[in-house]
Scaffold this active site. Structure first.
Site, short mmCIF file in Angstrom:
data_model
loop_
_atom_site.label_atom_id
_atom_site.label_comp_id
_atom_site.label_asym_id
_atom_site.label_seq_id
_atom_site.Cartn_x
_atom_site.Cartn_y
_atom_site.Cartn_z
CG ASP A 260 -39.64 -27.07 22.22
OD1 ASP A 260 -39.28 -27.03 21.03
OD2 ASP A 260 -40.06 -26.07 22.83
CG ASP B 59 -40.42 -20.45 18.67
OD1 ASP B 59 -40.59 -21.62 18.28
OD2 ASP B 59 -39.96 -20.17 19.79
#
Length: 648
Positions: free
Chosen positions: A154, A221
């Protein structure tokens, strides 16, 4: 129509992604499939949750279909490293430890996915969990020692120049160097570890991520809202041709099974992720002490045909072919192995209705077999168009077999013949024009003159094998008087005339801009088209009727912060003819360079979409491009306008 499809697919900006270097670690030859804890459990996983969901993959028959990577997302670690600098897990949440978790998953025949971060802390901190920045070599070795098979990496707390904020969508430098370091570290551990790059689409990673990892997130996202499907697909458009064996554009995890979407919405979500060759990562609670997935959602995730499209050996993503913004639907399509084609017709309206696919919009004229996957029907001998019912927010998902390319009409399929008269039916015309080229293939050599009558009312005589005919936009018939039997006819649409933005006058805030490079094919564009400004010119056509326009546009309004709300990665663009009602096109992203660091910031990258417009007259026509309706929830400015090809 073959020319039109080629025109749209081979826009100057859409160069092949395969030209860029690609990692070759032998993994993800087809998109990876599995389960991840984040979408349902957020950053609050624990050992019992991971084990029960992993066991459910096996018990529910998902593992045998390919869902094998099991990843514990954020929330597994602690604030500090061990005295020797090694990462460790939260012993309260994972009392058996991560090596034992890997062993458990491997015993089930599954693969062990771990989660890390290219910043100083993991996403989801606080409570703080240490990240891998400046510890990449050590952490890669640790993951390998634990028996990890994949790493999702990430991008939180990663920008040093701004004191490592949780999220920075405009970092001082590209995320790329941090991912290069971890990619190199993984390559040296002596264990194959699938590398999933998750930096949210910043710096257009499709240009560099395939050289470093097996997948890259194309955007921010997915959120538990239907609008995020449209937003994600708009961002996928300029990414699709970069995908291929070993490297896949990741549209983010699936929300199927989380009680967020209706069943038709889940089918659309799963269908599009599958045919765009996104990794298929289940984000639902399959089984824990309190929750289990519904049978209906499970059946979506287990649909073998859809999984087969995703895992197809050809490894080519579907792409957007055409969009009808006012009518609320669009068409995506791509090739499959075995000379098959997959097509998705998305119904964006929340109402059931019939929708029609014109096969030429996906480069085809005929399909021997059309399998409607969600409708569970099979239709044979599909000529030119296919119509089916579809639920609100649902998708007609088709597998087409035994196809013929657009423009080719074999007599045995399309014609009814009586003596020396053959009438060809279901002749498709994208535009109204007297400049279609008709070529006849006779069953034996012939130089005879034939008489042709079209449903537009035209009668012409053609000497030899080819000549020009007039067709009306939509479905047509052609009757040919002939002596020698006809084997087939080939119809080629007009190439039309291109009108660059430079021949358009502007009003209000709209202005002409010269690009440093790009803005193909003319090197300039019109921008700042507000709802009260426009670009207009006069265009002469040889026939009246409806005309197909291939519009060159630019949009790189990337939704990062706005993705949590109503950001859509789209911009409005309207066109009207002779003061008629405007046709609206909500265009997706076209940018194929960094939105932060490239000279044009992605605003020099042209893409093309087509629309059918009515109200054309023979002679001069007033054509206006603008942003009508742009004040009603769209971006302040329209997409930038490069030029338009009018097929006349």
């Amino acid at each position: 129509m073959e020319f039109i499809v080629s025109l749209l697919l081979l826009s100057p900006a859409l160069v092949a992604g395969s030209l860029h270097s690609r990692i070759d670690n032998g993994l993800a030859r087809t998109p990876q499939m599995g389960w991840n804890s984040y979408n349902y459990y957020s950053c609050s996983p624990n050992e019992a949750i991971i084990r029960s969901n992993a066991k459910a993959l096996v018990d529910l028959g998902l593992a045998e279909l390919g869902y094998r990577y099991v990843t514990t997302d954020c929330g597994w670690s602690v604030a500090d490293r061990l005295p020797n600098g090694t990462l460790t897990w939260n012993e309260t949440l994972f009392p058996s430890g991560f090596p034992a978790m890997g062993e458990y998953l491997h015993e089930l025949g599954l693969l062990f996915g771990v989660y890390g971060d290219s910043g100083t802390k993991l996403c989801g901190s606080p409570p703080d969990q240490v990240g891998s920045l400046y510890h990449e070599e050590q952490d890669a070795k640790t993951f390998a020692e634990w028996g990890a098979d994949s790493l999702k990496y990430d991008n939180c707390y990663s920008d040093a120049a701004t004191n490592y904020p949780n999220v920075n969508y405009e970092p001082s430098t590209s995320p790329r160097p941090r991912y290069e370091i971890m990619s190199s570290a993984l390559a040296r551990v002596g264990r194959p570890i699938l590398f999933q790059i998750c930096e949210w689409g910043i710096d257009f990673p499709a240009l560099w991520a395939p050289a470093l990892g097996n997948s890259w997130r194309i955007g921010n996202d997915i959120i538990p809202a239907w609008r995020s499907i449209f937003r994600t697909l708009n961002q996928a458009v300029p990414n699709t041709d970069f995908a291929g064996p070993g490297q896949w554009a990741d549209l983010d995890m699936l929300y199927v099974g989380n009680g967020v979407f209706s069943l038709p919405e889940e089918q659309t979500h799963f269908s599009l992720w599958a045919i765009l060759k996104s990794p298929l990562t289940i984000g639902a609670a399959l089984k824990d002490d309190d929750t289990s997935i519904s049978q209906a959602s499970l059946e979506v995730l287990k649909q073998k045909d859809v999984i087969g499209f995703n895992q197809d050996a050809l490894g080519v993503s579907a792409s957007l072919k055409r969009r009808w913004s006012d009518e609320g639907y669009e068409v995506w399509s791509g090739p499959l192995s075995g000379n098959r084609t997959v097509v998705a017709v998305i119904n964006w309206r929340n109402e059931s209705r019939d929708l029609t696919l014109d096969l030429p919009d996906v480069g085809l004229q005929y399909a021997q077999v059309a399998r409607n996957i969600w409708g569970k029907t099979v239709v044979r001998d599909v000529r030119t168009s296919y119509t089916a019912g579809v639920a609100g927010h649902g998708t007609i998902l088709l597998e087409l077999q035994g196809t013929l390319p657009s423009g080719l009409y074999p007599a045995k399929i399309f014609a009814k013949s009586t003596g020396q008269r053959s009438t060809f039916e279901s002749i498709y015309a994208a535009t109204t024009s007297a400049n279609y080229e008709l070529a006849i293939t006779f069953s034996r050599p012939s130089t005879e003159t034939v008489t042709i009558t079209t449903s537009s009312g035209q009668t012409v005589s053609i000497s030899g094998k080819s000549g020009r005919i007039a067709l009306t936009a939509g479905s047509n018939t052609i009757t040919i008087q002939h002596k020698t039997p006809i084997e087939s006819i080939q119809i080629t649409p007009p190439t039309g005339t291109y009108y660059a933005n430079t021949v358009f006058n502007v009003t209000g805030s709209a202005k002409h801009t010269t690009c440093g490079s790009g803005c193909s094919p003319v090197g300039s564009k019109i921008g700042y088209l507000s709802p009260t400004s426009n670009a207009y010119t006069s265009i002469s056509t040889t026939t009246a009727g409806s005309k197909y326009l291939a519009i060159d546009y630019i949009n790189n309004e990337v939704a990062f912060s706005s993705s949590w709300g109503w950001g859509s990665n789209s911009r409005n663009l309207t066109v009207s003819v002779n003061d008629g009602a405007p046709v609206r096109l909500e265009v997706p992203l076209s940018g194929r360079h960094s939105e932060l660091y490239s000279p044009g910031k992605g605003w020099w990258d042209t893409a093309t979409l087509g629309v059918l417009t009515s109200g054309w007259k023979k002679g001069e026509n007033k054509v206006v491009f603008g942003n009508e309706g742009g004040e009603d929830g769209f971006q302040t400015y329209a997409a930038d306008f490069v030029g338009v090809r009018v097929l006349d």
